[in-house]
Design a protein around this motif. Structure first.
Motif, PDB file in Angstrom:
ATOM      1  N   ILE A   1       0.864  -1.187   0.000  1.00 56.92           N
ATOM      2  CA  ILE A   1       0.000   0.000   0.000  1.00 56.92           C
ATOM      3  C   ILE A   1       0.889   1.221   0.000  1.00 56.92           C
ATOM      4  N   THR A   2       0.570   2.185  -0.848  1.00 61.63           N
ATOM      5  CA  THR A   2       1.359   3.415  -0.943  1.00 61.63           C
ATOM      6  C   THR A   2       0.546   4.588  -0.407  1.00 61.63           C
ATOM      7  N   ILE A   3       1.152   5.342   0.516  1.00 63.26           N
ATOM      8  CA  ILE A   3       0.550   6.586   1.012  1.00 63.26           C
ATOM      9  C   ILE A   3       1.363   7.735   0.415  1.00 63.26           C
ATOM     10  N   GLN A   4       0.696   8.612  -0.310  1.00 66.95           N
ATOM     11  CA  GLN A   4       1.386   9.726  -0.984  1.00 66.95           C
ATOM     12  C   GLN A   4       0.919  11.061  -0.410  1.00 66.95           C
ATOM     13  N   PHE A   5       1.889  11.885   0.011  1.00 64.13           N
ATOM     14  CA  PHE A   5       1.609  13.223   0.514  1.00 64.13           C
ATOM     15  C   PHE A   5       2.199  14.243  -0.466  1.00 64.13           C
ATOM     16  N   THR A   6       1.402  15.215  -0.851  1.00 59.23           N
ATOM     17  CA  THR A   6       1.864  16.264  -1.770  1.00 59.23           C
ATOM     18  C   THR A   6       1.785  17.610  -1.058  1.00 59.23           C
ATOM     19  N   TYR A   7       2.873  18.390  -1.149  1.00 57.01           N
ATOM     20  CA  TYR A   7       2.905  19.669  -0.461  1.00 57.01           C
ATOM     21  C   TYR A   7       3.579  20.727  -1.332  1.00 57.01           C
ATOM     22  N   GLU A   8       3.411  21.968  -0.922  1.00 51.93           N
ATOM     23  CA  GLU A   8       4.011  23.098  -1.656  1.00 51.93           C
ATOM     24  C   GLU A   8       5.022  23.814  -0.758  1.00 51.93           C
ATOM     25  N   ILE A   9       6.241  24.032  -1.310  1.00 49.35           N
ATOM     26  CA  ILE A   9       7.259  24.823  -0.608  1.00 49.35           C
ATOM     27  C   ILE A   9       6.979  26.298  -0.898  1.00 49.35           C
ATOM     28  N   LEU A  10       6.730  27.071   0.165  1.00 51.04           N
ATOM     29  CA  LEU A  10       6.371  28.489   0.017  1.00 51.04           C
ATOM     30  C   LEU A  10       7.583  29.405   0.168  1.00 51.04           C
ATOM     31  N   GLU A  11       8.640  28.893   0.827  1.00 47.53           N
ATOM     32  CA  GLU A  11       9.804  29.737   1.113  1.00 47.53           C
ATOM     33  C   GLU A  11      11.068  28.896   1.002  1.00 47.53           C
ATOM     34  N   GLU A  12      12.039  29.359   0.294  1.00 54.73           N
ATOM     35  CA  GLU A  12      13.278  28.612   0.083  1.00 54.73           C
ATOM     36  C   GLU A  12      14.186  28.676   1.315  1.00 54.73           C
ATOM     37  N   GLY A  13      15.191  27.749   1.343  1.00 54.63           N
ATOM     38  CA  GLY A  13      16.235  27.816   2.360  1.00 54.63           C
ATOM     39  C   GLY A  13      15.903  27.143   3.670  1.00 54.63           C
ATOM     40  N   ASN A  14      14.880  26.267   3.673  1.00 59.96           N
ATOM     41  CA  ASN A  14      14.492  25.597   4.919  1.00 59.96           C
ATOM     42  C   ASN A  14      14.781  24.097   4.838  1.00 59.96           C
ATOM     43  N   THR A  15      15.401  23.565   5.880  1.00 58.98           N
ATOM     44  CA  THR A  15      15.626  22.119   5.952  1.00 58.98           C
ATOM     45  C   THR A  15      14.602  21.511   6.909  1.00 58.98           C
ATOM     46  N   PHE A  16      14.134  20.331   6.579  1.00 57.65           N
ATOM     47  CA  PHE A  16      13.081  19.685   7.389  1.00 57.65           C
ATOM     48  C   PHE A  16      13.051  18.201   7.044  1.00 57.65           C
ATOM     49  N   THR A  17      12.255  17.465   7.790  1.00 57.50           N
ATOM     50  CA  THR A  17      12.033  16.060   7.477  1.00 57.50           C
ATOM     51  C   THR A  17      10.561  15.731   7.678  1.00 57.50           C
ATOM     52  N   HIS A  18      10.176  14.491   7.298  1.00 54.78           N
ATOM     53  CA  HIS A  18       8.770  14.093   7.296  1.00 54.78           C
ATOM     54  C   HIS A  18       8.542  12.993   8.323  1.00 54.78           C
ATOM     55  N   GLY A  19       7.366  12.973   8.930  1.00 51.38           N
ATOM     56  CA  GLY A  19       6.987  11.920   9.871  1.00 51.38           C
ATOM     57  C   GLY A  19       5.630  11.323   9.509  1.00 51.38           C
ATOM     58  N   PHE A  20       5.499  10.042   9.757  1.00 53.90           N
ATOM     59  CA  PHE A  20       4.283   9.321   9.397  1.00 53.90           C
ATOM     60  C   PHE A  20       3.911   8.394  10.549  1.00 53.90           C
ATOM     61  N   ASN A  21       2.622   8.367  10.907  1.00 50.94           N
ATOM     62  CA  ASN A  21       2.145   7.482  11.968  1.00 50.94           C
ATOM     63  C   ASN A  21       0.926   6.713  11.476  1.00 50.94           C
ATOM     64  N   LEU A  22       0.792   5.481  11.956  1.00 50.62           N
ATOM     65  CA  LEU A  22      -0.311   4.632  11.531  1.00 50.62           C
ATOM     66  C   LEU A  22      -1.064   4.139  12.764  1.00 50.62           C
ATOM     67  N   PHE A  23      -2.409   4.233  12.723  1.00 53.83           N
ATOM     68  CA  PHE A  23      -3.268   3.835  13.832  1.00 53.83           C
ATOM     69  C   PHE A  23      -4.332   2.864  13.320  1.00 53.83           C
ATOM     70  N   ASN A  24      -4.760   1.916  14.180  1.00 51.15           N
ATOM     71  CA  ASN A  24      -5.870   1.053  13.773  1.00 51.15           C
ATOM     72  C   ASN A  24      -7.191   1.664  14.243  1.00 51.15           C
ATOM     73  N   ASN A  25      -8.310   0.944  14.013  1.00 47.60           N
ATOM     74  CA  ASN A  25      -9.612   1.528  14.318  1.00 47.60           C
ATOM     75  C   ASN A  25      -9.904   1.592  15.815  1.00 47.60           C
ATOM     76  N   GLU A  26      -9.029   1.008  16.637  1.00 47.20           N
ATOM     77  CA  GLU A  26      -9.145   1.170  18.084  1.00 47.20           C
ATOM     78  C   GLU A  26      -8.199   2.258  18.589  1.00 47.20           C
ATOM     79  N   ASN A  27      -7.658   2.999  17.634  1.00 47.86           N
ATOM     80  CA  ASN A  27      -6.734   4.110  17.914  1.00 47.86           C
ATOM     81  C   ASN A  27      -5.445   3.650  18.589  1.00 47.86           C
ATOM     82  N   ILE A  28      -5.070   2.392  18.348  1.00 48.03           N
ATOM     83  CA  ILE A  28      -3.770   1.898  18.818  1.00 48.03           C
ATOM     84  C   ILE A  28      -2.707   2.339  17.819  1.00 48.03           C
ATOM     85  N   HIS A  29      -1.639   2.906  18.345  1.00 50.02           N
ATOM     86  CA  HIS A  29      -0.551   3.409  17.502  1.00 50.02           C
ATOM     87  C   HIS A  29       0.275   2.218  17.002  1.00 50.02           C
TER      88      HIS A  29
END
Length: 426
Positions: A307-335
């Protein structure tokens, strides 16, 4: 030409809530007065939809409402829905255990039911005596029952206890014998509720195989209720989905299972406008999608597929370093898990203004069957700062498979756990 063996016409079932089960004397007199005047039952006009999670305004509730369907000879009909959807009530009406408030059923042939452990058994009588009792109830002669007796006892695996009173049987032994009686005494229609979950893995496999033989080899009809979608998909040819006492889908069993999971109200895609999008001063999230192996938008996924989860975003300002985080939960809200993009950008790699996408691939045979939701975060390191963390962005369903290259294999029973990888055994 269709060979219809069972037909449900406008079936509804109303119950009165509270300590009194069917109504009060004044209500019964009111019904009787309307009946002798040739008028409709006055309490049919009131009553709430059977949604156990909300407080109603009436003492009456519709457990079932306007149920219509047909079952052909040799079909296996899967009846699925959440707890409280009306599945067991419907089976009790079809089995003629209880009567509908309105509507009726038309059937051709004998109906054998297995709705709960020990259905139709007398605890004081032995297993052997109960076999003859159940056969007599189904309208069979003693000679017919005797001709099937050895097969029933062998299939049940209760030979050592067959002359022992049933009250001394375990629940698993009782359901084994009850299923064997219902299956081998050759009813035209076999009605089976979730009761098979009481049996062990070996018996469940035998029971599923016997039901397949009954429908495909012998041309008899099976109505099957289960929360085990793998068993429903492997056994049934047609499905109906119940919700709050109403049929919301009837058709192909694959589509019925998908509809059952769709009602978890998860979404495989989400878009944001400029005002509502999760953002920081240099980035804003545009959309998120759940994709299948063909890069197509998909809510329901086989347990074996990635299964592929795709996130699309727009960079509004140059010169910034960052990273991405992803979390998955089931229907009982267990992480279930968290993941950070380890390729944190250096200042030289800081992206220019523009549109970017990140994909996360969840491998097949990792998650157990169920419903999942995702969250997405943008973070900085050194020092660690969470710029934003958006919960419940998109969701998806994992649907188990019976047989094949899965951890389940040919096991039809309850398979606990929040992950389901195939491990190496040596």
């Amino acid at each position: 030409m269709k060979d219809i063996i069972l037909k449900a016409e406008n079936i509804s079932k109303q119950y009165r809530l509270g300590q009194v089960g069917t109504g009060t004397l004044s209500h019964d007199l009111n019904r009787w007065w309307h009946k002798i005047r040739g008028k409709e039952n006055p309490y049919l006009k009131i009553g709430d939809t059977n949604d156990r999670s909300t407080k109603g305004t009436s003492d009456y509730v519709w457990a079932l409402q306007d149920i219509n369907f047909e079952v052909e000879r040799g079909e296996v009909l899967g009846i699925i829905g959440k707890n409280g959807a009306g599945k067991s009530t419907l089976l009790k009406i079809l089995s003629k255990v209880t009567a509908p408030t309105t509507g009726g059923i038309k059937s051709r042939g004998r109906i054998a039911s297995l709705l709960e452990v020990g259905t139709g058994f007398n605890g004081e009588m032995t297993g052997r005596e109960n076999i003859f009792l159940n056969g007599a109830i189904l309208g069979m002669t003693k000679k017919e029952i005797t001709s099937k007796l050895d097969e029933i006892i062998e299939f049940s695996g209760c030979e050592r206890y067959i002359d022992t009173p049933v009250k001394r049987y375990s629940s698993g032994m009782t359901v084994r014998l009850a299923f064997a009686v219902a299956a081998f005494l050759e009813p035209e229609i076999l009605v089976v509720d979730e009761v098979l979950a009481v049996g062990d893995a070996e018996f469940q496999k035998k029971a599923i195989g016997k039901m397949q033989d009954i429908s495909k080899g012998e041309g008899r009809t099976v109505l099957f209720v289960s929360h085990n979608m793998a068993a429903v998909k492997s056994l049934c040819t047609k499905g109906i989905v119940l919700e709050h006492g109403k049929v919301i889908f009837e058709g192909n069993v694959e589509e019925a299972v998908n509809k059952y999971f769709d009602d978890e109200k998860q979404f495989a895609q989400k878009e944001w406008n400029i005002e509502s999008s999760p953002k920081t001063n240099f980035l804003r999230l545009l959309n998120a999608k759940v994709l299948n192996e063909n890069d197509e938008l998909e809510l329901n996924h086989s347990i074996t597929n990635f299964i592929t989860i795709q996130f699309t975003y727009e960079i509004l300002e140059e010169g910034n370093t960052f990273t991405h985080g992803f979390n998955l939960f089931n229907n009982e809200n267990i992480h279930i898990l968290s993941s950070h993009d380890k390729k944190s950008l250096t200042l030289e790699q800081a992206p220019a203004k523009g549109i970017y996408s990140k994909k996360i691939i969840i491998p097949g045979n990792l998650l157990a069957e169920g419903t999942y939701s995702c969250s997405f975060a943008i973070m900085r390191y050194n020092p660690f700062v969470v710029e934003f963390h958006e919960m419940d962005i998109v969701g998806f369903n994992v649907i188990d498979e019976f047989g094949g290259d899965t951890a389940r294999g040919n096991y039809n029973g309850n398979f606990p756990g929040i992950v389901r990888p195939i491990l190496n055994w040596k």
